[in-house]
Design a protein around this motif. Sequence first.
Motif, PDB file in Angstrom:
ATOM      1  N   GLN A  73      -0.138 -48.603 -32.841  1.00 19.77           N
ATOM      2  CA  GLN A  73      -0.800 -47.402 -33.352  1.00 19.77           C
ATOM      3  C   GLN A  73      -1.444 -47.725 -34.702  1.00 19.77           C
ATOM      4  O   GLN A  73      -0.884 -47.453 -35.758  1.00 19.77           O
ATOM      5  N   GLU A 223      -5.421 -42.144 -38.065  1.00 20.06           N
ATOM      6  CA  GLU A 223      -5.159 -42.880 -36.824  1.00 20.06           C
ATOM      7  C   GLU A 223      -6.491 -43.284 -36.196  1.00 20.06           C
ATOM      8  O   GLU A 223      -7.391 -42.455 -36.037  1.00 20.06           O
ATOM      9  N   LYS A 225      -6.995 -45.225 -33.134  1.00 22.86           N
ATOM     10  CA  LYS A 225      -7.161 -45.255 -31.672  1.00 22.86           C
ATOM     11  C   LYS A 225      -7.784 -43.971 -31.131  1.00 22.86           C
ATOM     12  O   LYS A 225      -8.722 -44.034 -30.312  1.00 22.86           O
ATOM     13  N   PRO A 226      -7.338 -42.789 -31.561  1.00 27.29           N
ATOM     14  CA  PRO A 226      -7.978 -41.561 -31.056  1.00 27.29           C
ATOM     15  C   PRO A 226      -9.448 -41.480 -31.447  1.00 27.29           C
ATOM     16  O   PRO A 226     -10.277 -41.028 -30.646  1.00 27.29           O
ATOM     17  N   ALA A 229     -11.336 -43.869 -29.209  1.00 28.31           N
ATOM     18  CA  ALA A 229     -11.381 -43.314 -27.854  1.00 28.31           C
ATOM     19  C   ALA A 229     -12.451 -42.229 -27.753  1.00 28.31           C
ATOM     20  O   ALA A 229     -13.196 -42.166 -26.756  1.00 28.31           O
ATOM     21  N   ASN A 399      -6.030 -50.143 -20.621  1.00 30.40           N
ATOM     22  CA  ASN A 399      -5.524 -49.384 -21.758  1.00 30.40           C
ATOM     23  C   ASN A 399      -5.865 -47.912 -21.557  1.00 30.40           C
ATOM     24  O   ASN A 399      -7.025 -47.514 -21.726  1.00 30.40           O
ATOM     25  N   ALA A 401      -5.480 -45.470 -23.346  1.00 35.02           N
ATOM     26  CA  ALA A 401      -5.985 -44.805 -24.550  1.00 35.02           C
ATOM     27  C   ALA A 401      -7.500 -44.877 -24.624  1.00 35.02           C
ATOM     28  O   ALA A 401      -8.136 -44.048 -25.278  1.00 35.02           O
TER      29      ALA A 401
END
Length: 473
Positions: A73, A223, A225-226, A229, A399, A401
């Motif tokens: 993360q 964060e 990754k979000p 994405a 993945n 995510a």
Amino acid sequence: MNTLFTQPLKVVNAGLQSFASNIQKVGGDVTALSWQPPAQGDVAAGLDLAALLCHPRVEQANQIAMERYLNAQPALVDVMFAHEAIPAMAERKLILHSGPPISWENMCGPVKGAIVGAMLFEGWATSHEQAECLILAGDISLEPCHHYHAVGPMAGIISPSMPLWVIENKTNGQRAFSNFNEGLGKVLRFGANNDEVLNRLSWMRDELAPALKAAVHQLGELELKPLMAQALHMGDEVHNRNAAATGLLIKRLLPALLSCNLPLDNVQRVVAFITGNDHFFLNLSMAACKAMMDAAANVPFSSMVTVMARNGVNFGIRLSGTGDQWFQAPANAVEGLFFPGYGVNDAAADLGDSAITETAGVGGFAMASSPAIVKFVGGTPADATNNSRRMQAITLGGNPAFTLPALNFAPTAAGIDARKVADRGILPVINTGIAHKQAGVGQIGAGITTAPMTCFVEAIRVLAKEVQNGDKA
């Protein structure tokens, strides 16, 4: 047997297309398979590969490495100067560069020019000649960014006074770093080192970095990754196209900047700099991917690739199961679109740490989410989609995510398996910028390239020995 000769001829041809063509010319029904011997036809390497396929130690190790990668993360937690974030930079005159290790004598023009620029920026030299003399005398240490959990695009130069993004994997507390993106034109990462470049670097150190540090502290943490994405769903692939990701980053940074009580003219200059550079998020994307891949590193017996990087001469990879060892081969050429006035003869070989994005399953692996990227790197939207599909054949999984709307929201292919690359003859695809071979000219195009097969064959040899020794223990 006699009846067999009276039936229409149906042939499956494996190998040379010319064999299939000859059968077609005489009216035969032929299915042509694109096939070549695994491991470049090297018998010994092929036997090593066979020993690794479905090996329980390797399968278990890959499951562990993949889980660690998926559970990572990455979050933006700070902005620090390199000498603060990387202790070795406070101990000696150290400059980091992209790609695998390489000596000064063998470096390409853009990397040499960028190193000289960093030395001028640091005040270690006052001329190009003096800088080179110091390097040749051994007074300056030159090492890969990857040796210090860092990454940098193109030349990838990091020197002690440069500000870094600090990305922390909240799962294990490990940090990764990247420098700031300078924008386009005459920039250090392409080897430019004139007064314009040095003045911009000084402004980034003295004004941009403190402002962004204050904003990140005001924000708490971000964060990544979000955000990545979401950008994939907005037309980015977070390597060569970061327009959406940069916009999403601005949405989060701007309110924090305005809450820091900084001088208005300071905020205006910072915002103008970020909004004027659609690639600003690239370095954050790279550091986030580095944090994810570092999480998967050093799992004994794993065949998962954790690093792909280029220094303008050689391409290097690392496997999780072989630790810090590099496997290198001459970098492949980049096929793509050149800016007017430039061509193949002007181009440096593949360059930069930004292939860490493909290593983590985005960039070229996520081209299906970014059909507009083909206007920059060449090809068609169908090519972009096919690249994403083809990468599924050489990876351990996907993945969830990172999903691709054009593929019915399928997860991006992730976890490159060196065994599958060598066995199936499918090379990891990378979309990349093209640098001029002379320092300071800058970017002259963009295109598609692949990692060289030799890297994976050599990695298979070493991993097979590791597994063999483990079986004997």
